[in-house]
Design an enzyme around this catalytic site. Sequence first.
Site, short mmCIF file in Angstrom:
data_model
loop_
_atom_site.label_atom_id
_atom_site.label_comp_id
_atom_site.label_asym_id
_atom_site.label_seq_id
_atom_site.Cartn_x
_atom_site.Cartn_y
_atom_site.Cartn_z
N ASP B 93 31.15 65.05 41.71
CA ASP B 93 31.90 66.01 40.90
C ASP B 93 30.96 67.16 40.53
O ASP B 93 29.78 67.16 40.88
CB ASP B 93 32.52 65.33 39.69
N ASP B 297 40.12 58.69 41.60
CA ASP B 297 38.95 57.99 41.09
C ASP B 297 39.28 57.58 39.67
O ASP B 297 40.00 58.29 38.96
CB ASP B 297 37.72 58.89 41.07
N CYS B 335 45.17 36.18 45.96
CA CYS B 335 44.22 37.29 46.09
C CYS B 335 43.06 36.82 46.96
O CYS B 335 42.61 35.68 46.86
CB CYS B 335 43.71 37.72 44.71
N CYS B 337 40.01 38.25 47.13
CA CYS B 337 38.68 38.71 46.70
C CYS B 337 37.77 37.51 46.47
O CYS B 337 38.22 36.38 46.30
CB CYS B 337 38.78 39.58 45.46
N CYS B 340 38.46 35.45 43.28
CA CYS B 340 39.66 34.60 43.31
C CYS B 340 39.53 33.46 44.32
O CYS B 340 40.14 32.41 44.15
CB CYS B 340 40.90 35.44 43.60
N HIS B 366 37.04 41.65 41.43
CA HIS B 366 38.49 41.49 41.56
C HIS B 366 39.21 42.82 41.31
O HIS B 366 40.10 43.20 42.08
CB HIS B 366 39.02 40.43 40.59
#
Lengths: 407, 407
Positions: B93, B297, B335, B337, B340, B366
Amino acid sequence: MQKSFEVLGSARDSKARRGRLTTAHGIIDTPAFMPVGTQGSVKGVSPGELRELDAQIILGNTYHLFVRPGLDVIKHFGGLHKFTNWDGPILTDSGGYQIFSLAKLRKIAEDGVEFQNHIDGARAFISPEIAMEIQAALGGDIVMALDECIPYPCEYDYAAQSAEMTTRWAKRCKEANVQRSTSNAQRPTTVASAVSAESKGDALGTAHTTARQLLFGIVQGGTFEDLRKQSAQAIVELDFDGYAIGGVSVGEPEEKMMRAVESAEPFLPKDKPRYAMGLGTPPQLLEMIARGMDMFDCVLPTRLARNGTAFTDTGTLNLKNAEFALDKRPIEENCTCDACREFSRGYIRHLIKAEEILGLRLITLHNLHFYLNLMNRARIEIERGTFDQFRKAFVADYKTREAMRVE
Amino acid sequence: MQKSFEVLGSARDSKARRGRLTTAHGIIDTPAFMPVGTQGSVKGVSPGELRELDAQIILGNTYHLFVRPGLDVIKHFGGLHKFTNWDGPILTDSGGYQIFSLAKLRKIAEDGVEFQNHIDGARAFISPEIAMEIQAALGGDIVMALDECIPYPCEYDYAAQSAEMTTRWAKRCKEANVQRSTSNAQRPTTVASAVSAESKGDALGTAHTTARQLLFGIVQGGTFEDLRKQSAQAIVELDFDGYAIGGVSVGEPEEKMMRAVESAEPFLPKDKPRYAMGLGTPPQLLEMIARGMDMFDCVLPTRLARNGTAFTDTGTLNLKNAEFALDKRPIEENCTCDACREFSRGYIRHLIKAEEILGLRLITLHNLHFYLNLMNRARIEIERGTFDQFRKAFVADYKTREAMRVE
């Protein structure tokens, strides 16, 4: 019964041994370092990362887990292995050390110790029998007898009486352990009710592992050579699966710590593992190995990492120091840990200064790798018959450079 | 010049688009979520974990990096990619947003903005030209024009004047960028000395990447529809590689946020990527996609994780709650991930309550997976022509369940 420990070789010029300990969840090559998973997690590290680090065993602190989340929770999940998703060996301590160092309002009596925990002040009572029962519920592969860990300095008379009580506690632990092994599902009602009356409803009950837990006795006796000898003899008399030397690294000078171990060691059987509790620096570990010790646990690699301090062969580096701001080198040249293969001292310094979690994660990974790898090097050197040269060279180089770096 | 952005498909019932943005360090599939690496690290996560999460781009905050470790350090390491060991695309940015939200004693003038940073209070000055030069030195793949981000609420007249100044700043950014692209190694002495006189000696100089940096302009105008339209038209007139909508999610009601985007969007070219800055919740992201936005973002997934809050398809879960103490389920069923697949809500709750770092690490993994996967699902649904049904069903279910859980 099958022997759980095997001595594979010994050093020529010292008492260093190369061994192998077999537990319900796997084999531990000794000399071994056990990362400390105080509250069910080795601080900053995942179980997967511990596996990648080749950690063969981790330690869980009974006191912390008893206080939070409590036994009912861990039992609900089927024990500490399932709760934490760590499927390797676990050693649980008895809780004694933390009761004596963290808890408030302790009342020590022959029966056991009453205390208020340091989190919410709830009252609880732990006896040798309860310590065994809690550890059975946690499901560790190696469990420790309840001992009284005296402070340093300590009067001779108190140290003597305490060591004798620790022996009587060890006997009760052994008996409770044997009793549970023979009648596994039987719930000792009196003990369970004693706990639930005092604690926050932490339910006790059936052990979650059926495989035999190895029980280690603990030698006490403070810094008094004759008490260390007497304690070792008395504890060995009770016949445990392994022997720990407790009450060391509690503030005494290094020389007295070494002497305490040297005073007890000759009376420990050679065919059982020896565990020097709660220490130490890398040179201290090598010195302890030379004095016949096989197992170690220490919070230094994880605790110092959180403060920005990294271990290297030539001493510690404080990565907060400005000198590392533009340093493109890894923490230690030729180190094969994830932190050193991917990141510079300059970047890690930035992360630590900016209080980014990744900074302490990377140093923690490096420090654990360093300690675990130091044990691996020690094992190889013992096998080669060159451990003593290795130890002397390492200790000399480490201490000299470390001293040069002190600001 | 080769086109950096390609629209691969569009939804039938909304303005949702499926696109692909090509940068010097790789391709970004849009709609895309960009994890925020404020200080050169996505909080709690390693670059390797970000790669495993299939994050295609991360964001770096110019203001934070300018303040600490400073440009001289990052330049010494060869830019942000090499410093952080992240080899994928980076968007930086302009620093404007943080100057207006974090820094002290701001003095905004046509030339630029003078401020004291929030860390050590050192004075610094950033102009459009300096913002371009700093970002060139950081080496991001996408850089942002310097804008003034006004607060909410804001007077119409101030918002109007500010948006006009932002346009003039955008023009200067474009010119500075073009100038550097054509004479890459030339150091604009006046600008560099202006900075070094004010800041802590952060040296400016040659850009570290030779590949072209994509420059995005930023639409401002607060919550005023006509100002948003005028700003969009004026910024588009300057011809950027992409267009961001800034000054949203700064405290205004969600309806006004949506309206601000809807007011600007029709004036943005369809063949350029659109980036809605600094937002939002999962439903907001889907609503923004339906309004033609491509990139996002947001710190929510990482920030809420540190507080024990996890995102699921049916709203957020506060894992600190006692109800999860004995919960053996993963954060979210099915899930994929790492958190999980391996850990229970009960264990993660314990870690968060005990302030163990692993707890926030697991929820962070997660949550980032959730956001990144939500974008992946959106892309698939757009391709299938079913995005609108998906969005409506997701938003309805998420909000209803979330409301039911509010305590």
